[in-house]
Write a protein that holds these residues in place. Structure first.
Motif, PDB file in Angstrom:
ATOM      1  N   GLY A  89       0.627  -1.220  -0.006  1.00  0.00           N
ATOM      2  CA  GLY A  89      -0.068   0.079  -0.090  1.00  0.00           C
ATOM      3  C   GLY A  89       0.952   1.171  -0.154  1.00  0.00           C
ATOM      4  O   GLY A  89       1.813   1.392  -0.714  1.00  0.00           O
ATOM      5  N   GLU A  90       0.760   2.059   0.917  1.00  0.00           N
ATOM      6  CA  GLU A  90       1.672   3.351   1.076  1.00  0.00           C
ATOM      7  C   GLU A  90       2.891   2.992   2.017  1.00  0.00           C
ATOM      8  O   GLU A  90       3.770   3.716   1.987  1.00  0.00           O
ATOM      9  N   ASP A  91       2.704   1.850   2.766  1.00  0.00           N
ATOM     10  CA  ASP A  91       3.885   1.545   3.688  1.00  0.00           C
ATOM     11  C   ASP A  91       5.087   0.776   2.620  1.00  0.00           C
ATOM     12  O   ASP A  91       4.920   0.253   1.864  1.00  0.00           O
ATOM     13  N   ILE A  92       6.247   1.007   3.160  1.00  0.00           N
ATOM     14  CA  ILE A  92       7.477   0.594   2.616  1.00  0.00           C
ATOM     15  C   ILE A  92       7.938  -0.591   3.729  1.00  0.00           C
ATOM     16  O   ILE A  92       8.134  -0.312   4.763  1.00  0.00           O
ATOM     17  N   ILE A  93       8.178  -1.730   3.281  1.00  0.00           N
ATOM     18  CA  ILE A  93       8.631  -2.754   4.164  1.00  0.00           C
ATOM     19  C   ILE A  93       9.922  -3.312   3.790  1.00  0.00           C
ATOM     20  O   ILE A  93      10.315  -3.431   2.536  1.00  0.00           O
ATOM     21  N   ALA A  94      10.791  -3.625   4.821  1.00  0.00           N
ATOM     22  CA  ALA A  94      12.331  -4.032   4.661  1.00  0.00           C
ATOM     23  C   ALA A  94      12.388  -5.334   5.388  1.00  0.00           C
ATOM     24  O   ALA A  94      12.211  -5.320   6.667  1.00  0.00           O
ATOM     25  N   LEU A  95      12.777  -6.480   4.978  1.00  0.00           N
ATOM     26  CA  LEU A  95      12.922  -7.548   5.643  1.00  0.00           C
ATOM     27  C   LEU A  95      14.260  -8.032   5.671  1.00  0.00           C
ATOM     28  O   LEU A  95      15.097  -8.039   4.509  1.00  0.00           O
ATOM     29  N   SER A  96      14.701  -8.803   6.747  1.00  0.00           N
ATOM     30  CA  SER A  96      16.116  -9.578   6.552  1.00  0.00           C
ATOM     31  C   SER A  96      16.301 -10.546   5.522  1.00  0.00           C
ATOM     32  O   SER A  96      15.522 -11.416   5.490  1.00  0.00           O
ATOM     33  N   PRO A  97      17.676 -10.535   4.888  1.00  0.00           N
ATOM     34  CA  PRO A  97      17.283 -11.847   4.112  1.00  0.00           C
ATOM     35  C   PRO A  97      18.004 -12.860   4.862  1.00  0.00           C
ATOM     36  O   PRO A  97      18.409 -13.933   4.166  1.00  0.00           O
ATOM     37  N   VAL A  98      18.161 -13.166   6.176  1.00  0.00           N
ATOM     38  CA  VAL A  98      18.799 -14.214   6.946  1.00  0.00           C
ATOM     39  C   VAL A  98      17.652 -15.077   7.426  1.00  0.00           C
ATOM     40  O   VAL A  98      16.701 -14.671   8.259  1.00  0.00           O
ATOM     41  N   CYS A  99      17.894 -16.306   7.083  1.00  0.00           N
ATOM     42  CA  CYS A  99      16.769 -17.290   7.354  1.00  0.00           C
ATOM     43  C   CYS A  99      16.984 -17.487   8.948  1.00  0.00           C
ATOM     44  O   CYS A  99      18.058 -17.712   9.526  1.00  0.00           O
ATOM     45  N   LYS A 100      15.760 -17.909   9.712  1.00  0.00           N
ATOM     46  CA  LYS A 100      15.821 -18.131  11.067  1.00  0.00           C
ATOM     47  C   LYS A 100      16.071 -19.427  11.293  1.00  0.00           C
ATOM     48  O   LYS A 100      16.417 -19.934  12.539  1.00  0.00           O
ATOM     49  N   HIS A 101      16.330 -20.337  10.351  1.00  0.00           N
ATOM     50  CA  HIS A 101      16.640 -21.706  10.768  1.00  0.00           C
ATOM     51  C   HIS A 101      18.311 -21.856  10.697  1.00  0.00           C
ATOM     52  O   HIS A 101      18.561 -22.594  12.011  1.00  0.00           O
ATOM     53  N   LEU A 102      19.045 -21.430   9.872  1.00  0.00           N
ATOM     54  CA  LEU A 102      20.461 -21.613  10.089  1.00  0.00           C
ATOM     55  C   LEU A 102      21.168 -20.505   9.568  1.00  0.00           C
ATOM     56  O   LEU A 102      22.503 -20.728   9.440  1.00  0.00           O
ATOM     57  N   GLY A 103      20.386 -19.499   9.123  1.00  0.00           N
ATOM     58  CA  GLY A 103      21.343 -18.401   9.022  1.00  0.00           C
ATOM     59  C   GLY A 103      21.544 -18.101   7.406  1.00  0.00           C
ATOM     60  O   GLY A 103      22.520 -17.432   7.138  1.00  0.00           O
ATOM     61  N   CYS A 104      21.029 -18.878   6.769  1.00  0.00           N
ATOM     62  CA  CYS A 104      21.378 -18.988   5.267  1.00  0.00           C
ATOM     63  C   CYS A 104      20.746 -17.651   4.558  1.00  0.00           C
ATOM     64  O   CYS A 104      19.788 -16.917   5.243  1.00  0.00           O
ATOM     65  N   THR A 105      21.015 -17.026   3.258  1.00  0.00           N
ATOM     66  CA  THR A 105      20.391 -16.043   2.968  1.00  0.00           C
ATOM     67  C   THR A 105      19.182 -16.415   1.856  1.00  0.00           C
ATOM     68  O   THR A 105      19.438 -17.323   1.102  1.00  0.00           O
ATOM     69  N   VAL A 106      18.094 -16.042   2.076  1.00  0.00           N
ATOM     70  CA  VAL A 106      17.040 -16.289   1.418  1.00  0.00           C
ATOM     71  C   VAL A 106      16.661 -15.352   0.432  1.00  0.00           C
ATOM     72  O   VAL A 106      17.227 -14.450   0.059  1.00  0.00           O
ATOM     73  N   THR A 107      16.041 -15.981  -0.832  1.00  0.00           N
ATOM     74  CA  THR A 107      15.891 -15.284  -1.965  1.00  0.00           C
ATOM     75  C   THR A 107      14.179 -15.272  -2.297  1.00  0.00           C
ATOM     76  O   THR A 107      13.601 -15.801  -1.978  1.00  0.00           O
ATOM     77  N   TRP A 108      14.014 -13.976  -3.175  1.00  0.00           N
ATOM     78  CA  TRP A 108      12.508 -13.985  -3.468  1.00  0.00           C
ATOM     79  C   TRP A 108      12.384 -14.662  -4.799  1.00  0.00           C
ATOM     80  O   TRP A 108      13.142 -14.595  -5.593  1.00  0.00           O
ATOM     81  N   ALA A 109      11.252 -15.470  -4.664  1.00  0.00           N
ATOM     82  CA  ALA A 109      11.037 -16.199  -5.871  1.00  0.00           C
ATOM     83  C   ALA A 109      12.160 -17.255  -6.175  1.00  0.00           C
ATOM     84  O   ALA A 109      12.327 -17.464  -7.454  1.00  0.00           O
ATOM     85  N   GLY A 110      12.924 -17.592  -5.256  1.00  0.00           N
ATOM     86  CA  GLY A 110      14.144 -18.715  -5.850  1.00  0.00           C
ATOM     87  C   GLY A 110      13.617 -20.260  -6.070  1.00  0.00           C
ATOM     88  O   GLY A 110      14.427 -20.836  -6.407  1.00  0.00           O
ATOM     89  N   ASP A 111      12.353 -20.229  -5.509  1.00  0.00           N
ATOM     90  CA  ASP A 111      11.874 -21.810  -5.943  1.00  0.00           C
ATOM     91  C   ASP A 111      10.886 -21.600  -7.166  1.00  0.00           C
ATOM     92  O   ASP A 111       9.598 -20.949  -6.578  1.00  0.00           O
ATOM     93  N   GLU A 112      11.073 -22.333  -7.994  1.00  0.00           N
ATOM     94  CA  GLU A 112       9.927 -22.366  -9.305  1.00  0.00           C
ATOM     95  C   GLU A 112       8.678 -22.794  -8.791  1.00  0.00           C
ATOM     96  O   GLU A 112       7.544 -22.394  -9.187  1.00  0.00           O
ATOM     97  N   ALA A 113       8.504 -23.650  -7.858  1.00  0.00           N
ATOM     98  CA  ALA A 113       7.323 -24.278  -7.132  1.00  0.00           C
ATOM     99  C   ALA A 113       6.569 -23.304  -6.491  1.00  0.00           C
ATOM    100  O   ALA A 113       5.319 -23.482  -6.135  1.00  0.00           O
ATOM    101  N   ASN A 114       7.318 -22.219  -5.811  1.00  0.00           N
ATOM    102  CA  ASN A 114       6.800 -21.295  -5.024  1.00  0.00           C
ATOM    103  C   ASN A 114       7.083 -19.761  -5.429  1.00  0.00           C
ATOM    104  O   ASN A 114       8.032 -19.372  -4.807  1.00  0.00           O
TER     105      ASN A 114
END
Length: 167
Positions: A89-114
């Motif tokens: 909407g009007e808000d800008i959201i910033a999220l950490s790229p660090v996974c809460k499981h093992l600290g790996c880096t997450v990617t947006w749309a990195g999995d073709e199934a999701n």
């Protein structure tokens, strides 16, 4: 008339003097350590300005790089990091790229199934767009969120905090 100092008084005065110097040697550094933060200058603004214009942010999360100086003891170094930023909407959201499981880096749309989720390649972890962990996948908690703002038309990144978008 001068009064003589007995051997017992001399030893008493000597031990009290040495004990006072030893106590001062212990107490003064502790006092300095406790009071030093009161005399330190406050940081002038904790928001870091990025090179990304706020007008370029859409509903699709994009990677936004930012740099800051980090001081480790006497060593000052330049650190480069990134966040996932999108508009809600009007808000800008910033999220950490660090996974809460093992600290790996997450990617947006990195999995073709999701295609509309954040994906962690370490153990196939998934997060919703708002950072909520998908049940049944390894992450145990939501992605952290950053304070975000706009200064002179550019995105600014602040302190990391717990995700407030997830109920």
């Amino acid at each position: 008339m001068s009064q003589k100092v007995t051997r017992r008084q001399f030893l008493n005065y000597s031990l009290m003097g040495v004990g006072s110097f030893m106590a001062a040697g212990v107490i003064l550094p502790m006092g300095r350590f406790a009071l030093d933060p009161l005399f330190q200058e406050e940081a002038s603004g904790s928001m870091i300005t990025t090179s990304v214009s706020a007008d370029d942010i859409t509903e699709e999360p994009v990677k936004v790089d930012f740099s800051y100086e980090q001081q480790d003891g006497w060593y000052v170094s330049e650190v480069t990091d990134f966040v996932w930023v999108y508009r809600d909407g009007e808000d800008i959201i910033a999220l950490s790229p660090v996974c809460k499981h093992l600290g790996c880096t997450v990617t947006w749309a990195g999995d073709e199934a999701n295609p509309n989720r954040f994906f962690c390649p370490c153990h196939n972890g998934l997060y919703e767009k708002n950072g909520k962990n998908v049940p049944g996948t390894p992450p145990r908690g939501p992605l952290d969120q950053y304070e975000v703002g706009v200064s002179d038309g550019y995105i600014t990144i602040g302190e990391m905090k717990a995700n407030e978008l997830v109920n």
